[in-house]
Design a protein around this motif. Structure first.
Motif, PDB file in Angstrom:
ATOM      1  N   GLY A  41       0.811  -1.207   0.000  1.00 54.89           N
ATOM      2  CA  GLY A  41       0.000   0.000   0.000  1.00 54.89           C
ATOM      3  C   GLY A  41       0.845   1.258   0.000  1.00 54.89           C
ATOM      4  O   GLY A  41       0.325   2.353   0.143  1.00 54.89           O
ATOM      5  N   ARG A  42       2.166   1.127  -0.177  1.00 59.08           N
ATOM      6  CA  ARG A  42       3.079   2.269  -0.260  1.00 59.08           C
ATOM      7  C   ARG A  42       3.355   2.560  -1.730  1.00 59.08           C
ATOM      8  O   ARG A  42       2.915   1.818  -2.614  1.00 59.08           O
ATOM      9  CB  ARG A  42       4.374   1.950   0.481  1.00 59.08           C
ATOM     10  CG  ARG A  42       5.018   0.662   0.045  1.00 59.08           C
ATOM     11  CD  ARG A  42       6.076   0.178   0.987  1.00 59.08           C
ATOM     12  NE  ARG A  42       7.391   0.709   0.674  1.00 59.08           N
ATOM     13  CZ  ARG A  42       8.458   0.544   1.436  1.00 59.08           C
ATOM     14  NH1 ARG A  42       8.363  -0.135   2.572  1.00 59.08           N
ATOM     15  NH2 ARG A  42       9.616   1.034   1.092  1.00 59.08           N
ATOM     16  N   PRO A  50      -4.311 -10.452  -3.829  1.00 55.67           N
ATOM     17  CA  PRO A  50      -5.459  -9.608  -3.492  1.00 55.67           C
ATOM     18  C   PRO A  50      -5.225  -8.685  -2.286  1.00 55.67           C
ATOM     19  O   PRO A  50      -6.188  -8.259  -1.643  1.00 55.67           O
ATOM     20  CB  PRO A  50      -6.509 -10.653  -3.136  1.00 55.67           C
ATOM     21  CG  PRO A  50      -5.704 -11.711  -2.422  1.00 55.67           C
ATOM     22  CD  PRO A  50      -4.376 -11.770  -3.137  1.00 55.67           C
ATOM     23  N   PHE A  51      -3.975  -8.359  -1.971  1.00 51.74           N
ATOM     24  CA  PHE A  51      -3.669  -7.620  -0.743  1.00 51.74           C
ATOM     25  C   PHE A  51      -3.473  -6.138  -1.038  1.00 51.74           C
ATOM     26  O   PHE A  51      -2.716  -5.753  -1.927  1.00 51.74           O
ATOM     27  CB  PHE A  51      -2.439  -8.221  -0.058  1.00 51.74           C
ATOM     28  CG  PHE A  51      -2.586  -9.693   0.186  1.00 51.74           C
ATOM     29  CD1 PHE A  51      -3.540 -10.165   1.078  1.00 51.74           C
ATOM     30  CD2 PHE A  51      -1.813 -10.625  -0.505  1.00 51.74           C
ATOM     31  CE1 PHE A  51      -3.716 -11.528   1.283  1.00 51.74           C
ATOM     32  CE2 PHE A  51      -1.986 -11.984  -0.313  1.00 51.74           C
ATOM     33  CZ  PHE A  51      -2.940 -12.442   0.588  1.00 51.74           C
ATOM     34  N   LEU A  52      -4.155  -5.309  -0.239  1.00 47.00           N
ATOM     35  CA  LEU A  52      -4.178  -3.866  -0.446  1.00 47.00           C
ATOM     36  C   LEU A  52      -3.223  -3.121   0.474  1.00 47.00           C
ATOM     37  O   LEU A  52      -2.586  -2.149   0.063  1.00 47.00           O
ATOM     38  CB  LEU A  52      -5.595  -3.331  -0.212  1.00 47.00           C
ATOM     39  CG  LEU A  52      -6.671  -3.847  -1.161  1.00 47.00           C
ATOM     40  CD1 LEU A  52      -8.034  -3.811  -0.483  1.00 47.00           C
ATOM     41  CD2 LEU A  52      -6.692  -3.032  -2.443  1.00 47.00           C
ATOM     42  N   HIS A  68     -13.754   6.150  11.230  1.00 48.12           N
ATOM     43  CA  HIS A  68     -13.452   6.185   9.797  1.00 48.12           C
ATOM     44  C   HIS A  68     -14.239   5.081   9.092  1.00 48.12           C
ATOM     45  O   HIS A  68     -14.580   4.062   9.688  1.00 48.12           O
ATOM     46  CB  HIS A  68     -11.945   6.014   9.536  1.00 48.12           C
ATOM     47  CG  HIS A  68     -11.378   4.740  10.077  1.00 48.12           C
ATOM     48  ND1 HIS A  68     -11.055   4.571  11.408  1.00 48.12           N
ATOM     49  CD2 HIS A  68     -11.072   3.560   9.470  1.00 48.12           C
ATOM     50  CE1 HIS A  68     -10.570   3.349  11.595  1.00 48.12           C
ATOM     51  NE2 HIS A  68     -10.576   2.721  10.442  1.00 48.12           N
ATOM     52  N   PRO A  69     -14.531   5.282   7.793  1.00 47.65           N
ATOM     53  CA  PRO A  69     -15.342   4.311   7.047  1.00 47.65           C
ATOM     54  C   PRO A  69     -14.490   3.324   6.247  1.00 47.65           C
ATOM     55  O   PRO A  69     -13.290   3.534   6.030  1.00 47.65           O
ATOM     56  CB  PRO A  69     -16.124   5.213   6.090  1.00 47.65           C
ATOM     57  CG  PRO A  69     -15.130   6.303   5.746  1.00 47.65           C
ATOM     58  CD  PRO A  69     -14.314   6.529   7.020  1.00 47.65           C
ATOM     59  N   HIS A  70     -15.153   2.233   5.809  1.00 48.37           N
ATOM     60  CA  HIS A  70     -14.564   1.283   4.864  1.00 48.37           C
ATOM     61  C   HIS A  70     -15.668   0.773   3.945  1.00 48.37           C
ATOM     62  O   HIS A  70     -16.824   0.673   4.339  1.00 48.37           O
ATOM     63  CB  HIS A  70     -13.970   0.061   5.578  1.00 48.37           C
ATOM     64  CG  HIS A  70     -12.763   0.341   6.418  1.00 48.37           C
ATOM     65  ND1 HIS A  70     -11.601   0.847   5.896  1.00 48.37           N
ATOM     66  CD2 HIS A  70     -12.526   0.151   7.733  1.00 48.37           C
ATOM     67  CE1 HIS A  70     -10.700   0.959   6.869  1.00 48.37           C
ATOM     68  NE2 HIS A  70     -11.244   0.558   7.999  1.00 48.37           N
ATOM     69  N   PHE A 263      -9.846   4.841  -3.212  1.00 49.50           N
ATOM     70  CA  PHE A 263      -9.861   6.209  -2.697  1.00 49.50           C
ATOM     71  C   PHE A 263      -9.830   6.094  -1.180  1.00 49.50           C
ATOM     72  O   PHE A 263     -10.869   5.911  -0.543  1.00 49.50           O
ATOM     73  CB  PHE A 263     -11.102   6.961  -3.177  1.00 49.50           C
ATOM     74  CG  PHE A 263     -11.140   8.405  -2.732  1.00 49.50           C
ATOM     75  CD1 PHE A 263     -10.412   9.382  -3.394  1.00 49.50           C
ATOM     76  CD2 PHE A 263     -11.908   8.779  -1.637  1.00 49.50           C
ATOM     77  CE1 PHE A 263     -10.456  10.706  -2.980  1.00 49.50           C
ATOM     78  CE2 PHE A 263     -11.956  10.098  -1.209  1.00 49.50           C
ATOM     79  CZ  PHE A 263     -11.217  11.066  -1.887  1.00 49.50           C
ATOM     80  N   GLY A 264      -8.626   6.149  -0.614  1.00 48.16           N
ATOM     81  CA  GLY A 264      -8.485   6.017   0.833  1.00 48.16           C
ATOM     82  C   GLY A 264      -9.072   4.720   1.341  1.00 48.16           C
ATOM     83  O   GLY A 264      -8.644   3.634   0.946  1.00 48.16           O
TER      84      GLY A 264
END
Length: 304
Positions: A41-42, A50-52, A68-70, A263-264
């Motif tokens: 994620g960097r 499939p890893f974010l 915070h949302p997901h 997006f975040g």
């Protein structure tokens, strides 16, 4: 010719996965006063299907990750030290202590907080696993396992805690919508691990403690806070040639092979879906209805 009594001589040789890329996860600020070492994620590694995201996090009260949302993926929180309190807009709340696991499927939407719950420093790992387009809008779900109930096995100087999948003949009860394996290995000095990995899956190692050799005995040793992306093959070979214990996680997953637009805290397949998600969140609809009037107890008490 006499038969050998050595079981190893009958073992079918499998192709070991070699290390293709190696990263040192450096500390950075995240959330409210939290420190994370982000390896997936960097900017050098945006996505490893499939890893974010993979974060090794460290928080000291009152630091943490406020409301915070997901949407569109799963978060896997595995505590290494201390404890974190969590709560969401559905009324689900609790505390995750050292060795505990929380596997949260955000699905169509969740808003939650994760904050330090004790004095001193709390440490853990958080992995984000992408969901396929068929599962991105499912209802949110939690799977939680206390440390005492996590499947474990010990053999030949190797100890494993099986978060997901199977190792050393021991299976985890965790259900994975995106097929995933997640193991926490500790190798004593001179121990040698051979762990099967499905050939079609992507896999990586993240070193937590000590120093180990991965993939081939010709590889240089790798120390803590390094991420190793593994190439193709049928298994991971790992050796502890040091005088101290080696601890690392091995994670693998079946690639989704789908477009990723992030997006975040929102991960969908198209920009149109991201735009719709932002609208849903801002207008508190389509899974975010309860976000309109909800604030976590921690946010209220700390006025954040």
């Amino acid at each position: 010719m006499p038969k050998s009594n050595n079981a190893e001589s009958c073992r079918v040789l499998k192709e070991a996965r070699l290390v293709e890329r190696k990263f040192l996860a450096r500390p950075q600020q995240e959330g409210a006063g939290a420190i994370v070492r982000r390896s997936i994620g960097r900017f050098e590694l945006k996505y490893f299907d499939p890893f974010l995201v993979l974060d090794e996090f460290s928080v000291t009260a009152p630091a943490g990750f406020p409301d915070h949302p997901h949407r569109g993926f799963e978060t896997v929180t595995y505590m290494l030290q201390g404890c974190v309190t969590h709560e969401d807009f559905e009324g689900h709340k609790g505390t995750i202590g050292a060795g505990d696991l929380q596997w949260m499927t955000a699905g169509k939407g969740i808003v939650h907080s994760e904050m330090s719950a004790a004095q001193g420093t709390q440490k853990g790992l958080q992995l984000w696993i992408n969901l396929s387009s068929n599962h991105k809008m499912i209802e949110p779900r939690y799977q939680e396992i206390q440390s005492k109930n996590i499947a474990e096995a010990v053999r030949d100087g190797i100890k494993v805690r099986v978060i997901a999948g199977e190792a050393l003949g021991t299976k985890s009860p965790i259900f994975t919508r995106t097929p995933t394996m997640y193991m926490d290995f500790t190798l004593k000095p001179e121990a040698h691990l051979q762990q099967p990995i499905p050939t079609s899956w992507n896999a990586f190692v993240y070193v937590l403690e000590g120093e180990g050799i991965f993939g081939s005995l010709k590889s240089p040793p790798t120390s803590a806070h390094h991420l190793l992306l593994l190439g193709s093959g049928e298994e991971l070979d790992a050796w502890n040639k040091s005088s101290k214990p080696l601890r690392f996680i091995l994670v693998g997953g079946e690639p989704l092979g789908e477009p990723v637009v992030q997006f975040g805290p929102f991960v969908m397949n198209t920009q149109q879906e991201i735009d719709r998600t932002i609208d849903d969140f801002e207008n508190c609809v389509n899974g975010f209805e309860k976000a309109r009037h909800w604030r976590s107890e921690t946010a209220i008490s700390l006025d954040i």
